[in-house]
Design an enzyme around this catalytic site. Structure first.
Site, mmCIF file in Angstrom:
data_model
loop_
_atom_site.group_PDB
_atom_site.id
_atom_site.type_symbol
_atom_site.label_atom_id
_atom_site.label_comp_id
_atom_site.label_asym_id
_atom_site.label_seq_id
_atom_site.Cartn_x
_atom_site.Cartn_y
_atom_site.Cartn_z
ATOM 1 N N HIS A 1 0.814 -1.216 0.000
ATOM 2 C CA HIS A 1 0.000 0.000 0.000
ATOM 3 C C HIS A 1 0.848 1.266 0.000
ATOM 4 C CE1 HIS A 1 1.196 -0.199 4.179
ATOM 5 N NE2 HIS A 1 0.728 1.029 4.373
ATOM 6 N N HIS B 1 1.779 6.945 -0.327
ATOM 7 C CA HIS B 1 0.899 6.095 0.480
ATOM 8 C C HIS B 1 -0.469 6.043 -0.207
ATOM 9 C CE1 HIS B 1 -1.518 4.671 3.864
ATOM 10 N NE2 HIS B 1 -0.385 4.368 4.505
#
Length: 621
Positions: A62, A77
């Protein structure tokens, strides 16, 4: 290290740019992770916001981090609290230590899956070392396509730090430690660009740590070896490693477990692999001198062609003895290098090689076909002699009394080796050598264009497996028996293709550090060494690797259709004079070689420049 040059932060995804303070997460919105911006994505593809080295990839995919050449640590992110999704919505095709370019596609996020989980899809870009690096940041709040500039960063002005002076000794120590220590090493050899370890257990080697060591380009596995790709400084590092682990490990013969049972087929494969290893590693130290001699031979041919030098002159005869002597006395040189590889007596094998060459000059008076007695310039008979010399020497030491060994051991060993070669094995090996050379020509002449396309389209795959050195003895045998090699002409084309690929990267990038490295890699490839280009840049981008091999294959097709021939064990642009016919000088073969090489360079350059990387990027033009 930070400097006064502005850094463009590209949007990693298509969508609306928002201030970091508006991101629905207190850690990011309070800028605890550093300053940056957020993106509300409307598409799934993710791109690199800056050029640099991948420093971090989350196990759940992620998030990832990039360190730029001037020291910025940039975090990307994807989504908020998405670590709890265990990587399900994400794909990333990058790895730690990889060099990437701003605007390069690095993966994707499934926006709908994240929405279905009830989590925000906001993508955050933050400079995590804001306090040390960032002076100012200007975020453009608007709708942006992926890879468009989203923020302009002004770094702090800091005093440049001196680069640490890392010695070859320190590099050697780190390599030894990370291959599993001295106790995990069976033997160590090296070629022009690689350290080739034989390890007891390859799983103990730390690939990631070794790749991070200065001077190390990459790791490769092949031919039962753990290969550390270094480049042109490999000899210095090899010598330091041998100093630390001991000379017993230098070219140490690999002993197999005598208790292990092998079938006949396995024994044959093992023997063939071992023989090819000895053959290629014996030739490797001679490649430079053979290549240089070949180029010098071309220069002399041109000087004679344009009446600058007379073939009957003393000067020409003296200078021509350099390339002639190197090729003529190959058995002497190979006898020495092969013996060192096999830990037999190199002086004895050099003497055997010299006697074989002399025998070739007097054997014309014997009632035997020349093909059975022509050992001058041959390569396989002396390798075979080196192969059997070690067990023969052991047998003689057991048989001859010690008091007589000093006087008679060496001469008896030489006599026996010569008898075995000239009476039993030599004629068979010589015939096989000529048949091998004829076979290469037959396959080539079957369809030169197709063979060129096939060889040059796939040769770099052999390099990645460390198996390309198996081809070199075949090309050298061509040169030794026929005086020319169509195969080596094709190999020359592959080097130019790799150089053209990294040259395109060098010209396209705006990153000065990357440009400097890619220019050096291209020059190295044009000088005949492609590992820096291949491992340093090309293999890290699948698209560029494919395109460079397509360019190489097309170049091979052109080379084959033009029937380009080569007259020395060298190639690429630096060895272009090795395509001059030493008997006639510059002719259509040399002109065709120039056409084939320049065509390969242009085709590969265009393919990589226009299709090798993402078009939209502030770091590329």
């Amino acid at each position: 290290m930070p400097n006064t040059t502005s850094l463009n932060l590209l949007s990693p995804v298509s969508g609306n740019i928002i201030p970091l303070t508006k991101v629905n997460d207190p850690v990011f919105s309070q800028e605890l992770m550093g300053k940056g911006f957020g993106v509300e994505p409307d598409k799934n593809k993710i791109f690199a916001p800056v050029s640099g080295i991948v420093a971090y990839v989350a196990g759940t995919l992620h998030a990832f981090g990039i360190t730029t050449a001037d020291g910025a640590e940039v975090l990307v992110h994807m989504g908020i609290n998405t670590v709890e999704l265990s990587g399900a919505p994400f794909t990333l095709n990058i790895s730690v230590g990889q060099s990437i370019t701003a605007g390069q596609e690095v993966g994707s996020m499934d926006i709908q899956k994240i929405k279905n989980s009830g989590r925000p899809t906001t993508v955050v870009v933050a400079i995590t070392n804001t306090e040390d690096y960032l002076k100012d940041i200007k975020v453009e709040i608007s709708k942006k396509n992926a890879t468009e500039t989203a923020a302009l960063v002004t770094p702090k002005i800091v005093k440049p730090k001196e680069k640490p002076n890392i010695s070859y000794s320190q590099i050697a120590t780190e390599i030894i430690k990370n291959v599993g220590g001295k106790e995990n090493i069976k033997s160590l050899i090296h070629c022009i660009t690689r350290l080739r370890f034989y390890l007891k257990d390859e799983s103990l080697a730390n690939d990631k740590a070794i790749r991070s060591i200065p001077k190390v380009i990459d790791i490769a596995h092949g031919a039962g070896q753990y290969q550390v790709v270094i480049g042109q400084e490999v000899t210095n590092i090899y010598n330091e490693i041998i100093k630390q682990i001991g000379t017993d490990f230098a070219n140490k013969p690999i002993k197999n477990d005598s208790t292990k049972h092998f079938t006949f087929t396995q024994e044959m494969k093992k023997g063939l692999s071992s023989f090819l290893s000895v053959l290629t590693e014996s030739i490797a130290p001679l490649v430079g001198i053979l290549g240089g001699a070949g180029v010098f031979k071309g220069i002399l041919a041109i000087l004679v062609q344009f009446n600058i030098m007379n073939k009957a002159s003393v000067t020409y005869l003296l200078l021509n003895s350099i390339p002639k002597g190197v090729f003529y006395f190959i058995p002497v040189l190979l006898g020495y290098t092969a013996a060192k590889k096999l830990h037999s007596n190199p002086i004895i094998l050099a003497v055997v090689g010299a006697i074989l060459v002399y025998f070739s000059t007097v054997a014309t008076y014997l009632p035997l076909p020349t093909i059975l007695t022509n050992y001058a310039s041959s390569i396989f008979p002396i390798i075979f002699a080196a192969w059997i010399a070690k067990p023969l020497e052991k047998l003689l030491k057991k048989t001859i009394p010690k008091i007589l060994q000093t006087m008679f051991l060496s001469i008896i060993e030489i006599i026996i080796l010569l008898l075995i070669i000239t009476v039993i094995a030599g004629p068979i090996i010589l015939v096989a050598s000529y048949k091998l050379a004829d076979g290469v020509d037959i396959v080539y002449n079957w369809n030169p264009g197709f063979i060129g396309l096939l060889v040059d389209g796939f040769y770099q795959f052999l390099i990645t497996m460390g198996l390309h050195w198996i081809v070199i003895p075949v090309a050298l045998n061509d040169l030794a028996t026929n005086g020319h090699s169509y195969l080596n002409a094709l190999l020359s084309i592959t080097m130019v293709a790799q150089g053209g690929a990294v040259l395109a990267l060098a010209i396209k990038t705006h990153d000065k550090t990357v440009r400097n490295k890619t220019f050096k890699a291209s020059v190295s490839a044009f000088c005949g060494i492609t590992e820096s280009a291949l491992y340093g840049f090309i293999l890290k981008h699948k698209r560029i690797f494919v395109l460079s091999n397509i360019g190489s294959g097309i170049g091979g097709l052109i080379c084959g259709l033009l029937h380009v021939n080569n007259y020395a064990l060298t190639g690429s642009l630096v060895g272009i004079l090795s395509f001059v016919d030493p008997n006639v000088g510059i002719n259509t073969n040399f002109l065709n070689a120039i056409i084939a090489h320049l065509s390969t360079l242009l085709i590969t350059f265009v393919l990589v420049y226009f299709w090798g990387t993402q078009k939209k990027s502030n770091d590329q033009r």
